[in-house]
Enzyme design. Sequence first.
Site, PDB file in Angstrom:
ATOM      1  N   LYS A 182       0.918  -1.203   0.010  1.00  0.00           N
ATOM      2  CA  LYS A 182       0.009   0.088  -0.225  1.00  0.00           C
ATOM      3  C   LYS A 182       0.810   1.248  -0.061  1.00  0.00           C
ATOM      4  CE  LYS A 182      -2.413  -1.485   3.664  1.00  0.00           C
ATOM      5  NZ  LYS A 182      -2.135  -3.034   3.688  1.00  0.00           N
TER       6      LYS A 182
ATOM      7  N   GLY B   1      -4.469   0.840  13.901  1.00  0.00           N
ATOM      8  CA  GLY B   1      -4.774   0.600  12.446  1.00  0.00           C
ATOM      9  C   GLY B   1      -4.797   1.842  11.626  1.00  0.00           C
ATOM     10  N   GLN B   2      -4.763   3.148  12.328  1.00  0.00           N
ATOM     11  CA  GLN B   2      -4.451   4.364  11.340  1.00  0.00           C
ATOM     12  C   GLN B   2      -3.251   4.937  11.972  1.00  0.00           C
ATOM     13  OE1 GLN B   2      -8.553   6.367  10.487  1.00  0.00           O
ATOM     14  NE2 GLN B   2      -8.975   5.465  12.317  1.00  0.00           N
TER      15      GLN B   2
ATOM     16  N   MET C 104      -7.740  -5.480  15.745  1.00  0.00           N
ATOM     17  CA  MET C 104      -8.807  -5.662  15.585  1.00  0.00           C
ATOM     18  C   MET C 104      -9.819  -6.909  16.194  1.00  0.00           C
ATOM     19  SD  MET C 104      -9.409  -2.523  14.780  1.00  0.00           S
ATOM     20  CE  MET C 104      -7.815  -1.750  14.506  1.00  0.00           C
TER      21      MET C 104
ATOM     22  N   CYS D 222     -12.139   1.568  16.203  1.00  0.00           N
ATOM     23  CA  CYS D 222     -10.965   0.602  15.868  1.00  0.00           C
ATOM     24  C   CYS D 222      -9.903   0.199  17.218  1.00  0.00           C
ATOM     25  CB  CYS D 222     -10.073   0.872  14.671  1.00  0.00           C
ATOM     26  SG  CYS D 222      -9.265   2.538  14.677  1.00  0.00           S
ATOM     27  N   MET D 223      -9.888   1.265  17.879  1.00  0.00           N
ATOM     28  CA  MET D 223      -8.853   1.114  19.149  1.00  0.00           C
ATOM     29  C   MET D 223      -9.401   1.481  20.410  1.00  0.00           C
ATOM     30  SD  MET D 223      -6.198   3.833  17.705  1.00  0.00           S
ATOM     31  CE  MET D 223      -5.105   3.441  18.485  1.00  0.00           C
TER      32      MET D 223
END
Lengths: 78, 750
Positions: free
Chosen positions: B80, B373-374, B336, B169-170
Amino acid sequence: MLIVSMIVKVKSEAAQVTLEAIEKIENLTTYGVHKDDNIIVVGEVETVDEIEALSKKLLNEFDAILGVFPTYLADEDA
Amino acid sequence: MSMTRRDFVKLSAASAAAAVIGVDLFSGEALAADGTTWHKSVCRFCGVGCGVMLGVKDGKPYAIRGDKENTINKGLLCVKGFYLHKVITADNRLLHPLVRKNGKLEQATWDEAMELVASKFTEAIEQHGPDAVAYYGSGQAETEETYLANKLFKGHIGTNNVEGNPRLCMASAVGGYLTSFGADEPVGSYDDLDHADLFFLIGSNTAEAHPVLYDRLVARKKANPATKFIAIDPRKTPTNKILDIHLQVKPGYDLAVMHAIAKILIDEGYTDEKFIADTVNFSDGQNPITYDDYKKFLEKYTPEYAAKASGVAAEDIIKVARMYGQTPRVVSMWTMGVNQRARGVWLNNLIHNLHLLTGKLGKPGCDSLSLTGQPNACGGVREGGGLCHLLPGHRAVANAEHRQEIANIWNVPVENIQDKPGKHTVAMFEAIAAGDIKALFVLCTNPAQSLPNLKKYLPGMEKCFMVVAESFHPTETSKIADVVLPASFWGEKEGVYGCTERRSQYMPKVLDPAGEARWDGDILIDLAKRMGHGKNFEHFKTPQDVWDEYLKCTAGRDMDLTGAPYSRLKEVRGLRWPVPTVDHPGTVHRFVKGDPLFPEDKAQGRRMYFYGKPDGKAVIFARPDKGPEEPVDAEYPIVLMTGRVLEHWHTMTMTGQIPQLVRAVPTPYVEIHPDDGKEWGIKERDMVKVITRRGELELEAKLIDRPMRGSIFIPWHWPESLTNILTIDAIDPGSKEPEYKICASRIEKA
């Protein structure tokens, strides 16, 4: 035209076999196995479909391949 | 011999790869500059925080390579990150503001669009009060952007309806760290990956979701062949290639396994009793309990009990516990599969329990490390206070002292900041559906695809006045917005991202924004001014001005970044807080000697002092084991799990613009175990219908031995196939994070 390079991380015992398999793929140039388990691959392609397909294939189908990590991409059409 | 342009670029590419692994491929042959200027930055995708070098030629993004000077990725990227520079010039970049007129989004001037936004928000506030408006941000926004939104909405508009997608997500990881250790974010850092002898992975497909960290695990195995890998996961994934033991648990039934491991650690003498005595309290979640109470609580969690609950073999649980107990250095990693659960906080606690029982924490090679995740969920949203209950600098809105400190920095009366949390994400979108929230500002995220149980929330979003600041259009959210504002993308703006390991890194602006795009921070400042709050925003001329004010919020806090001004961040590959002075190197392990906040006087010889807790002691929790919120039954007998694939990221807003990535995984699909496929009469590539209590979706069947029998798996990325119409919006009562990972379903041929 895209020029891409990547490091293919392999299980060291299968490095040479994997190198030989990659060498057979059109439009890819390999630069040997380094430090036991790293194969340097450069692709010279119009699109990176072939690289993507290879990446996917290696990751999902070959147990000896532990990871495919791009390191450089230049877009000569940019 | 002359070298063609093509030869030159090929040599450059090979050299770049060689440099990453420390090999001089061409015996020192120097490659001349080709007019490309390279700029140090940070990857825009996941939370690993990889360093990337963006090559710019003739004012355009030309090339990308990994930053070998960055100690996180040492030059490697995943597929990515490889395409980042192509995302900048993607066809779906939004170039002009859009305003909905007669049902259609039409091009408008900035002035027209911003006037409309300001007037609609002002009108909603005047008619219904400040809680009639809300902000929904992102773990992809820069810290500076989240800070500005927080200041505007909480400090000036006067609503705590400020949320962000990290809630999805977290949030459970936050809840776990706060309750177990008294402070959010990891104790250790990625450095521990290079020293661990055992990696305990739970609910994490590291190979696909965090490939660069996965490479560090592989590298550790190479450096120390005795290194072992354990995973607890209901699905086989590419990560399995390196595993020594895989406990393939029934989805949602892993809490009992964690308790059983704890019981074996105690029963077989693998605990660090001094560490426990010095550093640990026990709790049942409501009240303090004793160590003996905890042992009594664990009595029922025999390996056999856990085996029955989870579907894995008792002897494997015992083997895992012994490996954990016998290995001196253990790093746990999860994502997750743990967090997106109705008992995500509890499961986080149970992971921390094992480290606390064995004292495998706060020293090289030991950590309980939540993967993010981000790219800026930790930095901007957790540290920046971009959730409804938080204020900047790991502060809480419910804490009067915290409100006063922030009000002073924001130059507002403390009464402006409400003393109760606003609406968390699911509650916020419920309020939007109910018509209680009239106007919503969405920044850099796509809730119309990413919310769970989507059908419940979409009509409300269409009805409410919704503004979306985005670099791309259309997204599922921008399509139904009333105003869409073109935002500068990565490379077109400067700012700071804070990644998983508490490291803040600077990203430069090296390109002109596409079309009329503007920095999100500039958009928020503009809105503040138009709503009459200009006084406290007009001094922000640059992102650096915002960062400098934010640093004041961090001074003296556990995440002190005072020693990380732009001038320093521009030179280094990030700094790990606490970093209280400009000559401080940053902190590898918290709560131990070497942490600038470690209170030696209070610690009195203890190795660790958890200074977020009143007595410096962390907490081991006796949490009951609980299965999923929606277990399977006769009507919906199959467990539906959702997740990710390597090639795509979240809602495909970015990766969907890269034809190569789209072609790699072109269509949505559902993974079915081959034996189930046989039993259900489903063949490879058959179209099937997946049905839950909330919706149904047609997908192509992929028969693969990854999900366990009786369960199916759908990657959730494709906008044309909204997986989240199927998922459940049950939330963890502590973290308010939805249980995306597990719900009941049935399947039939389409």
